[in-house]
Scaffold this motif. Structure first.
Motif, short mmCIF file in Angstrom:
data_model
loop_
_atom_site.label_atom_id
_atom_site.label_comp_id
_atom_site.label_asym_id
_atom_site.label_seq_id
_atom_site.Cartn_x
_atom_site.Cartn_y
_atom_site.Cartn_z
N HIS A 75 -4.26 -0.79 10.36
CA HIS A 75 -5.85 -1.83 10.79
C HIS A 75 -5.48 -2.50 11.79
CE1 HIS A 75 -7.03 -6.82 9.85
NE2 HIS A 75 -7.82 -5.13 9.53
N ALA A 76 -4.67 -2.39 13.00
CA ALA A 76 -4.57 -2.62 14.29
C ALA A 76 -5.37 -1.08 14.94
CB ALA A 76 -2.91 -2.94 14.62
N ALA A 77 -4.76 -0.22 14.65
CA ALA A 77 -5.27 1.01 15.08
C ALA A 77 -7.04 0.97 14.82
CB ALA A 77 -4.84 2.21 14.69
N ILE A 132 2.29 3.69 2.91
CA ILE A 132 1.42 3.42 4.24
C ILE A 132 1.26 2.72 5.04
CG2 ILE A 132 -0.93 3.02 4.92
CD1 ILE A 132 -2.06 4.06 2.42
N ASP A 133 2.02 2.84 6.58
CA ASP A 133 1.90 1.42 7.57
C ASP A 133 0.71 0.87 7.42
OD1 ASP A 133 2.50 -0.58 9.10
OD2 ASP A 133 4.19 1.17 10.76
N ALA A 185 0.79 -1.04 0.06
CA ALA A 185 0.16 -0.18 -0.36
C ALA A 185 0.77 1.01 0.00
CB ALA A 185 -0.85 0.20 0.84
N PHE A 186 0.38 1.98 -0.87
CA PHE A 186 0.35 3.53 -0.62
C PHE A 186 -0.28 4.25 -0.99
CE2 PHE A 186 1.57 1.33 -4.61
CZ PHE A 186 0.68 1.77 -5.44
N TRP A 187 -0.19 6.00 -0.30
CA TRP A 187 -1.22 6.15 -0.97
C TRP A 187 -0.98 7.31 -2.08
CZ3 TRP A 187 -1.30 12.00 -1.70
CH2 TRP A 187 -3.01 12.61 -1.88
N GLY A 247 -7.23 -1.85 -5.66
CA GLY A 247 -5.87 -1.25 -4.88
C GLY A 247 -6.22 -0.41 -4.78
N PHE A 248 -7.51 0.05 -3.67
CA PHE A 248 -7.47 1.36 -3.20
C PHE A 248 -8.02 1.41 -2.26
CE2 PHE A 248 -9.74 1.44 -6.79
CZ PHE A 248 -11.02 1.41 -6.13
N GLY A 249 -8.29 0.04 -1.42
CA GLY A 249 -8.98 0.10 0.05
C GLY A 249 -8.21 0.78 0.87
N ILE A 250 -7.01 0.74 1.24
CA ILE A 250 -6.19 1.06 1.93
C ILE A 250 -6.46 3.09 2.13
CG2 ILE A 250 -3.67 1.72 3.69
CD1 ILE A 250 -5.41 -1.54 2.97
N GLN A 251 -5.78 3.47 1.18
CA GLN A 251 -5.80 4.33 1.40
C GLN A 251 -7.52 6.02 0.85
OE1 GLN A 251 -3.95 5.13 -3.05
NE2 GLN A 251 -5.57 6.21 -3.39
#
Length: 376
Positions: free
Chosen positions: A155-157, A149-150, A52-54, A336-340
């Protein structure tokens, strides 16, 4: 013997990856929330395998508003959520050969019009930022705001925040059945019966299957396999190498550590929902595409993995109430953009389900393009 009473909750979220976890964190202070996860641990599939990246332009113009609105929370989260941000600065180059100059120009024009910080870059600057780039790669668009992105810590947070808000997480609890009872649901999952007012489908690659169990019409959420490699190179490529993305969607790579990169052939192979694994043909394809861009010798393939990216037919995320099935909610198709985009999607959907309306950039996002209603 008297049977145990069913568990009860207001909102039952199916799937505890980044989509489900972020929504649980946003909603738990305002409603009773339960997360059910089919695997032994949350985030095993797509979230846990993300490179992941933003990258504000990633996912296209229809996704950009969600990415832009999520930036502030990812870079400078509230102190009670995290003591530091989740982003680590990089940069990004969208590159092409001479014959792709028009496509690079169009990329710059489209995203500059949306307020993205993107500029055209000359061949000399490309060579400076990508040592060893081959001469025919002469076109590029530069985005200085790209960041890694870490993912694990983010996710843990979210899971910790959900727990602080009172949410309950149940793992090894695949959804087995669901039926409407009065104005709510009775759900069978992990050997338990759960009563809920709402079901949120945050099941990623399994989203259409969850819909079918709940009597909702599938939307055509299609999982695709994506392959990623970690390569050790025979040259000292810097760890801060930009994220390098092909304007035609044939690859991207970025620095991982000194002399190492992460690389994908940007493959999208349709797949059933599964525990995805890389195939040697895709590994070879990735290496072949990289060697067409740079003259770096490859010392070793140190790691290889694959994950599933799931898209709706129009490739935009889907979140909101199902128009035909009462009490059924979609939170799927994040590709592929779910994290950002997780901060924006979670806050916007939580507001629809009873949390306060988000303020600032997130509150300004128009949710209509992402509503399930668009599929008729």
């Amino acid at each position: 013997m008297t049977a145990a009473a069913p568990s009860a909750t207001d909102v039952l979220i199916v799937g505890a990856g980044i989509a489900g976890a972020s929504l649980a964190a946003a909603l738990a202070p305002h409603r009773r929330v339960m997360l059910i996860e089919a695997e032994d641990m949350p985030g095993y599939h797509a979230t846990g395998r993300s490179a992941a990246f933003w990258h504000e332009s990633y996912g296209g113009a229809q996704v950009q508003p969600l990415s832009a609105a999520s930036f502030a929370m990812l870079s400078d989260p509230p102190a009670e959520f995290s003591s530091r941000g989740f982003l680590f600065p990089r940069t990004a180059l969208t590159i092409g050969r001479h014959e792709e100059a028009v496509a690079v120009d169009a990329f710059c024009t489209e995203f500059a019009a949306k307020g993205v910080d993107v500029t055209r870059m000359a061949r000399a600057e490309i060579a400076r930022l990508i040592p060893g780039v081959r001469p025919d790669w002469s076109e590029a668009a530069y985005e200085p705001a790209c960041s890694d992105i870490d993912v694990g810590r983010l996710h843990a947070a979210y899971l910790r925040a959900a727990k602080r808000g009172g949410a309950v997480l149940v793992t090894r609890a695949p959804l087995k059945g669901a039926r409407r009872v009065g104005d709510g649901w009775e759900v069978v999952a992990g050997g338990e019966t759960i009563r809920a007012s709402l079901i949120v489908n945050a099941a990623g690659a399994w989203a259409d299957g969850v819909a079918a169990v709940c009597g909702a019409a599938p939307l055509g959420i299609q999982p695709y396999r994506r392959t990623v490699l970690q390569l050790r190179l025979g040259v000292p490529v810097p760890a801060e190498l930009p994220l390098v993305v092909h304007v035609g969607g044939q690859f991207y790579f970025k620095g991982a550590s000194e002399g190492r990169i992460w690389l994908t052939p940007h493959d999208e192979t349709p797949s059933d929902p599964c525990d995805a694994a890389p195939e040697e043909m895709d590994v070879a394809l990735a290496i072949d595409r990289l060697q067409a861009v740079v003259d770096w010798p490859i010392a070793a393939v140190e790691r290889k993995w694959a994950g599933l990216r799931s898209f709706a037919p129009d490739r935009a995320p889907v979140f909101g109430l199902d128009p035909l099935v009462p009490g059924f909610v979609w939170c799927a198709g994040q590709g592929g953009f779910g994290i950002q985009t997780a901060p924006a999607i979670a806050a916007l959907l939580a507001a629809e389900l009873g949390a306060p309306t988000p303020k600032g950039a997130i509150g300004e996002v128009d949710t209509a393009p992402y509503a399930p209603l668009r599929f008729g």
